[in-house]
Design a protein around this motif. Structure first.
Motif, mmCIF file in Angstrom:
data_model
loop_
_atom_site.group_PDB
_atom_site.id
_atom_site.type_symbol
_atom_site.label_atom_id
_atom_site.label_comp_id
_atom_site.label_asym_id
_atom_site.label_seq_id
_atom_site.Cartn_x
_atom_site.Cartn_y
_atom_site.Cartn_z
ATOM 1 N N LEU A 113 0.746 -1.096 0.061
ATOM 2 C CA LEU A 113 0.131 0.051 -0.019
ATOM 3 C C LEU A 113 0.906 1.257 0.020
ATOM 4 O O LEU A 113 1.856 1.361 0.975
ATOM 5 C CB LEU A 113 -0.697 0.067 1.270
ATOM 6 N N ILE A 114 0.601 2.270 -0.901
ATOM 7 C CA ILE A 114 1.440 3.572 -1.032
ATOM 8 C C ILE A 114 0.747 4.368 0.155
ATOM 9 O O ILE A 114 -0.547 4.567 0.169
ATOM 10 C CB ILE A 114 1.185 4.151 -2.325
ATOM 11 N N GLU A 115 1.843 4.670 1.191
ATOM 12 C CA GLU A 115 1.446 5.352 2.395
ATOM 13 C C GLU A 115 1.537 6.995 1.892
ATOM 14 O O GLU A 115 2.492 7.285 1.437
ATOM 15 C CB GLU A 115 2.314 5.086 3.502
ATOM 16 N N GLY A 116 0.596 7.729 2.387
ATOM 17 C CA GLY A 116 0.712 9.232 2.048
ATOM 18 C C GLY A 116 0.223 9.497 0.616
ATOM 19 O O GLY A 116 -0.621 8.890 -0.178
ATOM 20 N N ASP A 117 0.770 10.718 0.083
ATOM 21 C CA ASP A 117 0.396 11.406 -1.278
ATOM 22 C C ASP A 117 1.325 10.611 -2.388
ATOM 23 O O ASP A 117 2.202 10.373 -2.310
ATOM 24 C CB ASP A 117 0.834 12.759 -1.120
ATOM 25 N N GLN A 163 3.652 12.494 -4.284
ATOM 26 C CA GLN A 163 5.247 12.588 -3.665
ATOM 27 C C GLN A 163 5.712 11.174 -3.923
ATOM 28 O O GLN A 163 6.903 10.980 -3.795
ATOM 29 C CB GLN A 163 5.129 13.076 -2.457
ATOM 30 N N THR A 164 4.930 9.941 -3.762
ATOM 31 C CA THR A 164 5.612 8.818 -3.674
ATOM 32 C C THR A 164 5.914 8.263 -5.001
ATOM 33 O O THR A 164 7.277 7.562 -5.119
ATOM 34 C CB THR A 164 4.555 7.865 -3.119
ATOM 35 N N VAL A 165 5.177 8.611 -5.993
ATOM 36 C CA VAL A 165 5.721 7.892 -7.354
ATOM 37 C C VAL A 165 7.129 8.409 -7.731
ATOM 38 O O VAL A 165 7.655 7.511 -8.405
ATOM 39 C CB VAL A 165 4.719 8.340 -8.493
ATOM 40 N N PRO A 166 7.585 9.617 -7.694
ATOM 41 C CA PRO A 166 9.054 10.033 -7.885
ATOM 42 C C PRO A 166 9.997 9.021 -7.077
ATOM 43 O O PRO A 166 11.014 8.851 -7.645
ATOM 44 C CB PRO A 166 9.383 11.329 -7.788
ATOM 45 N N LEU A 217 -6.109 6.791 -10.674
ATOM 46 C CA LEU A 217 -4.638 6.895 -10.644
ATOM 47 C C LEU A 217 -3.881 7.408 -11.785
ATOM 48 O O LEU A 217 -3.149 8.120 -11.954
ATOM 49 C CB LEU A 217 -4.058 5.487 -10.265
ATOM 50 N N ALA A 218 -4.287 6.677 -12.739
ATOM 51 C CA ALA A 218 -3.820 6.948 -14.187
ATOM 52 C C ALA A 218 -4.106 8.561 -14.606
ATOM 53 O O ALA A 218 -3.181 9.533 -14.888
ATOM 54 C CB ALA A 218 -4.320 6.254 -15.292
ATOM 55 N N HIS A 219 -5.328 9.102 -14.164
ATOM 56 C CA HIS A 219 -5.675 10.367 -14.364
ATOM 57 C C HIS A 219 -4.705 11.191 -13.537
ATOM 58 O O HIS A 219 -4.089 12.291 -14.078
ATOM 59 C CB HIS A 219 -7.188 10.481 -13.758
ATOM 60 N N THR A 220 -4.615 11.161 -12.448
ATOM 61 C CA THR A 220 -3.910 11.830 -11.397
ATOM 62 C C THR A 220 -2.335 11.984 -12.039
ATOM 63 O O THR A 220 -1.884 13.081 -11.822
ATOM 64 C CB THR A 220 -3.815 11.345 -9.944
ATOM 65 N N LEU A 221 -1.772 10.808 -12.173
ATOM 66 C CA LEU A 221 -0.604 10.577 -12.685
ATOM 67 C C LEU A 221 -0.355 11.383 -13.958
ATOM 68 O O LEU A 221 0.748 12.363 -14.142
ATOM 69 C CB LEU A 221 -0.020 9.347 -12.933
#
Length: 186
Positions: free
Chosen positions: A97-101, A104-107, A125-129
């Protein structure tokens, strides 16, 4: 450094969902082998909650299907990162599970991995990215069908100008299109 790649099967008119996959997905050996090669080169899957739950309900059982052997082995064994605002605790199916935002986590995940991070699905998720300029490439496996109804790929995202990297046609009529977001000259 890894790349974030949004990866989707679509129809010519951009539909990504039909009542049953048999109605439009072309499952030919050539494009299937190419898809498997891309999974082998990837380091991990990056999934939204709905996609994770849908895939986790099916893929662990596909290892028993001889026609899905190598695909199932690869998908089931890959690390998976799941973005969710509602899930908590430990996840099954080799998932974290990705914790937090997520923005910020993807980079950080890109720095951690040398291979691709495949975003399967085209939901929130794809929309946000895409909106946050975190997608390095878009891969569309265009199937030779027109679907009259249903959701369209990344509807509501953009505008984002794309630059074609490659177009690979297969005998079945499937075309694998690879794009990167177009970078404007200064």
């Amino acid at each position: 450094m890894g790349k974030v790649i949004v990866h989707n099967q679509i129809t010519v008119n951009g539909a990504f969902e039909a009542p049953t996959p048999e109605e439009w997905l072309e499952l030919d050996a050539d494009s299937s082998d190419a898809g498997l090669e891309q999974l082998i080169l990837a380091d991990a899957l990056l999934l939204g909650r709905k996609t994770y739950e849908g895939l986790a309900a099916v893929w662990p059982h596909l290892g028993e299907d001889p026609s899905m052997g190598h695909y199932a082995e690869r998908v089931n064994g890959m690390p998976k990162y799941v973005a969710s605002r509602t899930l908590t605790g430990r996840l099954d199916w080799n998932a974290t599970l990705i914790e937090g935002d997520v923005v910020q986590t993807v980079p950080e995940l890109k720095d951690k991995h040398k291979g691709n991070l495949i975003v399967s699905g085209c939901g929130e998720l794809a929309h946000t990215l895409a909106q946050e300029d975190l997608v390095d490439e878009f891969w569309f496996w265009v199937n030779p069908h027109l679907w009259p109804a249903g959701p369209r790929i990344l509807d509501g995202v953009g505008p984002i100008r794309l630059q074609l990297i490659a177009a690979t046609p297969y005998r079945s009529g499937v075309i694998w299109l690879r794009y990167r977001p177009h970078v404007k000259a200064d």
